[in-house]
Design an enzyme around this catalytic site. Sequence first.
Site, PDB file in Angstrom:
ATOM      1  N   GLY A  86      44.184 106.237 -77.296  1.00  0.00           N
ATOM      2  CA  GLY A  86      44.248 106.443 -78.953  1.00  0.00           C
ATOM      3  C   GLY A  86      45.812 106.142 -79.254  1.00  0.00           C
ATOM      4  N   GLY A  87      46.433 105.376 -78.748  1.00  0.00           N
ATOM      5  CA  GLY A  87      47.985 105.008 -79.276  1.00  0.00           C
ATOM      6  C   GLY A  87      48.613 105.995 -79.595  1.00  0.00           C
ATOM      7  N   ASP A 117      54.279  97.008 -78.045  1.00  0.00           N
ATOM      8  CA  ASP A 117      54.796  98.045 -78.496  1.00  0.00           C
ATOM      9  C   ASP A 117      56.357  98.021 -78.554  1.00  0.00           C
ATOM     10  OD1 ASP A 117      52.156  99.509 -78.470  1.00  0.00           O
ATOM     11  OD2 ASP A 117      52.223 100.164 -76.278  1.00  0.00           O
ATOM     12  N   THR A 127      46.397 101.097 -69.456  1.00  0.00           N
ATOM     13  CA  THR A 127      46.049 100.426 -70.822  1.00  0.00           C
ATOM     14  C   THR A 127      46.501  98.842 -70.588  1.00  0.00           C
ATOM     15  OG1 THR A 127      46.346 100.431 -73.299  1.00  0.00           O
ATOM     16  CG2 THR A 127      48.487 100.695 -71.857  1.00  0.00           C
ATOM     17  N   SER A 162      55.723 104.114 -74.831  1.00  0.00           N
ATOM     18  CA  SER A 162      54.341 104.362 -75.068  1.00  0.00           C
ATOM     19  C   SER A 162      54.115 105.698 -75.679  1.00  0.00           C
ATOM     20  CB  SER A 162      53.972 104.404 -73.545  1.00  0.00           C
ATOM     21  OG  SER A 162      52.720 104.662 -73.367  1.00  0.00           O
ATOM     22  N   SER A 163      52.768 106.096 -75.764  1.00  0.00           N
ATOM     23  CA  SER A 163      52.512 107.327 -76.203  1.00  0.00           C
ATOM     24  C   SER A 163      51.354 107.771 -75.354  1.00  0.00           C
ATOM     25  CB  SER A 163      51.622 107.147 -77.818  1.00  0.00           C
ATOM     26  OG  SER A 163      52.662 106.748 -78.554  1.00  0.00           O
ATOM     27  N   THR A 218      42.939 101.977 -74.632  1.00  0.00           N
ATOM     28  CA  THR A 218      43.717 102.611 -73.403  1.00  0.00           C
ATOM     29  C   THR A 218      42.504 103.317 -72.783  1.00  0.00           C
ATOM     30  OG1 THR A 218      45.876 102.767 -74.373  1.00  0.00           O
ATOM     31  CG2 THR A 218      45.378 104.399 -72.912  1.00  0.00           C
TER      32      THR A 218
END
Length: 564
Positions: free
Chosen positions: A467-468, A417, A393, A446-447, A375
């Site tokens: 970084g997820g 995801d 991302t 999403s994070s 991302t």
Amino acid sequence: MRFILAVISCVYACGAFAQSGRIPVAAEHGIVVSSHHLASEAGMHVLQQGGNAVDAAIATAFALAVTLPSAGNIGGGGFLVYHSTDGFVTSFNFREKAPLAATRTMFLNDEGEVRDNSNHEGMLSVGVPGTVAGLVLAHERLGSMAWSDLVAPAVTLAAEGFPSTRAMQGFLEMLSRTDDPLYDATREAFLKGGTDVYDPGELWKQPDLAASLQRISDQGHDGFYAGQTAQLLADFSARHSGIITLADLASYEAEEQAPVHGIYRGYDIYSMAPPSSGGVALIEMLNILEGYDLAGMGHNGAQYLHVLTEAMRRAFADRAEHLGDPDFNPNMPLDRLTSKEYAARLRESIDLSQASKSDSSQFAALYTAYESEETTHLSVMDGAGNAVSLTYTLEHSYGSRIMAEGTGFLLNNEMGDFNPIPGRTNSRGLIGTPPNVVAPAKRMLSSMTPTIVAKDGKPVLVVGSPGGRTIINTVLQVILNVIDHDMTIAEAVEAPRIHHQWLPDVSSFESLGISPDTRRLYEALGHEVRLRGTQGRAHCIAAEGDLLYGAADSRSYDGRAIGF
Ligand code: GLY
């Protein structure tokens, strides 16, 4: 090349300052921080022309779509949080959507298992892209310069080329070893003559991408979601067993929505609401941690890392249970999760002398969804004090690696995801639950955590990272480093980080980051530790007095903070 040379000479001749490392760059009139120096320069050039922070963020994002193809994109999606200098706050949601023909079980074979990694690879893994719609909407609402002037730097970078970077070498070598026809256009675009790997420093031109960007420049939203680009995408999808159609593209809309808001030690925290889990989890953790004397515990001491871990454990459990696309989950308890009362109750459950255990049995249906750590994040502040925090991302590094012939840009694999197996419990412990199963036109959870911290109505910190799931914890630690540990923004970005996400019940420490003595004390509290390379690439800005301070994370290959 004219544009690049103009900008590079500007960095040295126009009083602009660049940084990467432990000393932040200070500037009076504006700063852009991103994962590629040419993209930061494109944004700074817009600021120098009198553009505002939104204008510069748009130009930077389009430039990253050219210079950082691993994550910069027009074939993916993301989020933008905005805070004006006079207190107006908003956000833009341009997360990808599942195609209209998507179904709950679209990735499963007859045995109920994921078929051939189809949620991460191949055309079914591609969500309907949102980036262009999001940037157009942000420009319509808040931009000040002509749209075409914001896309122009990216068109020039794609058409005239820029030096291929070392960061791309691994991908190029992998690509040169494949002959799968699905990636024909990708090889054509990324390899010399379609076969050979560019050396770092060699000029790399992307003519199809330049043409796609030019259509966006000329026609805005319709330059991507209708006409030639849409037709090329839909035709390619049909030829390769995909389900994205012209109707998916024509119906895609980005949304302006209220950010999630919390208060931490007198600072206002504005971050992304669902379909990102980032803002809610961040505020829940800050609320829990507000009850401790974190400064007194000392930065990255064992007791400090223990309370951080326990806050992370609780917030990530709530993320798994409650969060998804709000259009499909109208009853998410966001007010409760971000309330001080709830945080106080969670704090009571934390034992300062012993780690809790993460317990998955409270849920009937858990599924482990792998979430990539690729991302990219960019931060911008202009001279007036307006701030933009933008994270977007392609999901995996280089997304699906698929490019529709003639388009020049990579497509995301964001469908990964979603939770691909409704009702499946998985003991490995990465999480996906009913709020995040696939449905037509639904956005995947999403994070991404683009965040702006304000004091007395003015932005003082712009924070974000790739970084997820680690994104949320990276953003948390950068904020704590500034507010509780009194670090400069560059020290806050550089400091070693940890991550815990409830399940699996393991903490990761950046290798070389935490001393063996501290690790032993932390493990004695009952935590399990694994070492990892690095966590995130936080590109951040702090405003103090009349100056802006930018910090590009040294964990990034080509990142740079540039101000003037
Ligand atoms: N695909 C990464 C994220 O949305 O957080």
